[in-house]
Design a protein around this motif. Sequence first.
Motif, PDB file in Angstrom:
ATOM      1  N   GLU A   4       0.818  -1.201   0.000  1.00 58.93           N
ATOM      2  CA  GLU A   4       0.000   0.000   0.000  1.00 58.93           C
ATOM      3  C   GLU A   4       0.860   1.264   0.000  1.00 58.93           C
ATOM      4  OE1 GLU A   4      -2.524  -0.261   3.317  1.00 58.93           O
ATOM      5  OE2 GLU A   4      -3.789  -1.860   2.455  1.00 58.93           O
ATOM      6  N   GLU A   5       2.137   1.166   0.412  1.00 57.61           N
ATOM      7  CA  GLU A   5       2.986   2.364   0.432  1.00 57.61           C
ATOM      8  C   GLU A   5       3.400   2.720  -0.987  1.00 57.61           C
ATOM      9  OE1 GLU A   5       5.091   1.741   4.797  1.00 57.61           O
ATOM     10  OE2 GLU A   5       6.204   1.274   2.963  1.00 57.61           O
ATOM     11  N   PRO A   6       3.356   3.999  -1.320  1.00 60.69           N
ATOM     12  CA  PRO A   6       3.707   4.428  -2.680  1.00 60.69           C
ATOM     13  C   PRO A   6       5.152   4.138  -3.000  1.00 60.69           C
ATOM     14  CG  PRO A   6       3.461   6.324  -1.219  1.00 60.69           C
ATOM     15  CD  PRO A   6       3.022   5.134  -0.448  1.00 60.69           C
ATOM     16  N   ARG A   7       5.326   3.349  -4.065  1.00 62.85           N
ATOM     17  CA  ARG A   7       6.697   2.984  -4.430  1.00 62.85           C
ATOM     18  C   ARG A   7       7.497   4.162  -4.916  1.00 62.85           C
ATOM     19  NH1 ARG A   7       4.986  -1.447  -8.611  1.00 62.85           N
ATOM     20  NH2 ARG A   7       3.306   0.086  -8.778  1.00 62.85           N
ATOM     21  N   GLY A   8       6.812   5.159  -5.526  1.00 60.34           N
ATOM     22  CA  GLY A   8       7.554   6.307  -6.051  1.00 60.34           C
ATOM     23  C   GLY A   8       8.241   7.109  -4.974  1.00 60.34           C
ATOM     24  N   LEU A   9       7.688   7.081  -3.742  1.00 64.22           N
ATOM     25  CA  LEU A   9       8.299   7.860  -2.681  1.00 64.22           C
ATOM     26  C   LEU A   9       9.674   7.316  -2.319  1.00 64.22           C
ATOM     27  CD1 LEU A   9       5.249   8.403  -0.321  1.00 64.22           C
ATOM     28  CD2 LEU A   9       6.332  10.081  -1.823  1.00 64.22           C
ATOM     29  N   ALA A 126      -2.754   5.176  -4.591  1.00 64.70           N
ATOM     30  CA  ALA A 126      -3.370   4.388  -5.671  1.00 64.70           C
ATOM     31  C   ALA A 126      -2.582   4.459  -6.965  1.00 64.70           C
ATOM     32  CB  ALA A 126      -4.801   4.887  -5.908  1.00 64.70           C
ATOM     33  N   ASP A 127      -1.822   5.493  -7.165  1.00 64.24           N
ATOM     34  CA  ASP A 127      -1.176   5.701  -8.465  1.00 64.24           C
ATOM     35  C   ASP A 127       0.329   5.884  -8.268  1.00 64.24           C
ATOM     36  OD1 ASP A 127      -0.314   6.405 -10.978  1.00 64.24           O
ATOM     37  OD2 ASP A 127      -1.978   7.797 -11.353  1.00 64.24           O
ATOM     38  N   PRO A 128       1.126   4.799  -8.475  1.00 63.05           N
ATOM     39  CA  PRO A 128       2.582   4.917  -8.318  1.00 63.05           C
ATOM     40  C   PRO A 128       3.192   5.956  -9.272  1.00 63.05           C
ATOM     41  CG  PRO A 128       1.899   2.622  -8.362  1.00 63.05           C
ATOM     42  CD  PRO A 128       0.705   3.416  -8.754  1.00 63.05           C
ATOM     43  N   GLU A 129       2.679   6.070 -10.482  1.00 63.47           N
ATOM     44  CA  GLU A 129       3.259   7.019 -11.429  1.00 63.47           C
ATOM     45  C   GLU A 129       3.025   8.453 -10.954  1.00 63.47           C
ATOM     46  OE1 GLU A 129       3.336   7.930 -16.223  1.00 63.47           O
ATOM     47  OE2 GLU A 129       2.038   6.342 -15.421  1.00 63.47           O
ATOM     48  N   LEU A 130       1.806   8.719 -10.384  1.00 65.59           N
ATOM     49  CA  LEU A 130       1.560  10.058  -9.815  1.00 65.59           C
ATOM     50  C   LEU A 130       2.522  10.321  -8.659  1.00 65.59           C
ATOM     51  CD1 LEU A 130      -0.043  12.643  -9.302  1.00 65.59           C
ATOM     52  CD2 LEU A 130      -1.668  11.284  -7.966  1.00 65.59           C
ATOM     53  N   SER A 131       2.709   9.265  -7.852  1.00 61.62           N
ATOM     54  CA  SER A 131       3.624   9.409  -6.718  1.00 61.62           C
ATOM     55  C   SER A 131       5.033   9.760  -7.199  1.00 61.62           C
ATOM     56  CB  SER A 131       3.632   8.122  -5.902  1.00 61.62           C
ATOM     57  OG  SER A 131       4.400   8.263  -4.739  1.00 61.62           O
ATOM     58  N   GLN A 132       5.460   9.109  -8.301  1.00 61.15           N
ATOM     59  CA  GLN A 132       6.799   9.386  -8.845  1.00 61.15           C
ATOM     60  C   GLN A 132       6.890  10.828  -9.324  1.00 61.15           C
ATOM     61  OE1 GLN A 132       8.005   6.675 -11.918  1.00 61.15           O
ATOM     62  NE2 GLN A 132       9.420   8.147 -12.813  1.00 61.15           N
TER      63      GLN A 132
END
Length: 529
Positions: A4-9, A126-132
């Motif tokens: 659940e944690e954002p990978r991009g972070l 919900a959105d890894p790309e947004l997080s990145q």
Amino acid sequence: MSEEEPRGLMGGALLPDVDDDKLESMMIAELDRALDGPPREEVPAGTILLWEGQVVDRIAVLLDGRVELTRSTDEGHVVVHGESTGRIIGLASLTRARKASFTVRAATNLTILPIALPQLDRALRADPELSQHFVNVLIRSLARRHRRAVELQVENTQLARSLAEERDQLRDALDRLEDAQAQVVQSARMATLGEMAAGLAHELNNPVAALTRAAAHIAEDATELVTDCTQSTWRQTVLERAMSAPARSTSEHRRRRRELADELGDRRLAERLVAAGVEDPADAERLLEEAGLTDREELLAELERLRRLGDAVRNLRGAAERVSDLVSSLRSYARAGSDLQPGVDVREGLEDTLRLLNHRLGAVDVVRDYAEVPTITAQPGELSQVWTNIIANALDAMEDEGRLVIDVRAEGNDIRVRVVDSGPGVDDVDLDRVFEPHFTTKDGRVAYGLGLGLSITRRIVERHGGTIVLQPAAEGSGAEVVVTLPTRQPDDATTQDTGETPETGGSASPGPDTGSADAEPAPSQEEPS
């Protein structure tokens, strides 16, 4: 790390090849997609979006327009540099307990995308790309702010250096202004003194002339009166001797009385004869023989009165001449203005100064060594100020006792004036500084240098095309001031137009004389006074 944690972070690519505008557009597109196209808000210019210290529950993505950030300080509101703000408004509050760090105001009409913090949190999870993209935007925004902080530090350092330089320049300008003000005061003072000297000289001129004429008439009338009397030869001789003989000290009178008393064997009679002006033993015996015992007392009493009258006439004449010389000296100071005058005798200016400073020369051995020198083209009043400053400083150095040598010589096309005192001298480190404004060595060490005196002296000398140097005295202890003045000024139009050649001055006037009955005769040149 949970799913659940954002990978991009943690591990998203930083996208170094994508520029800021494109990266921010990609983030906004991902936000629109993740939040199903949230509504935009139009904000008019001047609207406060956030107050400093306000609790923030949302962020705003700036789509169009420009904001202004301000910070409250003790000096008022300070505008923060707007170029490093970035697109995300309220970002900094996330790091300080959701309290706004700045007051944010719409500098222009804005279009913003408001996003509540719970919405942002769900979208990022919900959105890894947004997080990145979001992390990249944040990193670049922080990088811009860091660069701006570094630039501000550099600017502050440069500004501090510039302020220090300007402060030094301001201090120098203030010092120059103070010097200029002091010079104006000095100039005004000299102008006032010149005006007073001119008025005093004018007022004294007629009384002095009257005294001189009266002394001459008294001398003539007294001589004619005694010529018609019986035994006029003795009366005339005593009167003429008293009027023309140089003044003698009381010790000299006592010596003459003792010598005559030894010859005559009568102390009381010797006192009467010397008081009557008869000091030679042969003259005394002849007078006593001619007068006889009967008329001796009456004749001696009359001769004593004539002797006193002759002394009074001599002193009156000497005092009138003394005042006349002082009036002439004052006139040299009264010749104001900057016009150069031909025919100025340096030696006369020095003698004028010595006369005006005579009250300080009682215990000073003044040695004049004046050679034949040509006159120069100069401003007499300014040169008088030069000689006054130099000689007064020398007397200060000697504490008004010692030996003062004034030497005047012609050297090629120049005249060299040396003033040497027997004071303690000046330290080598101070030789060049004594001509600086406000520099003095009087306190604690050497009584030489009077504030602006020597600074003005050097300026006057240089204005006349000359030089002035202070150096240790060659004869021993003390200081030596050497002034060199050209005999012709480069712009001496008077001499050039008329074709005149510099005239050679005669011998300098004698040194100062007290004019009192007990004074010694005035010294000749090249002899100590």
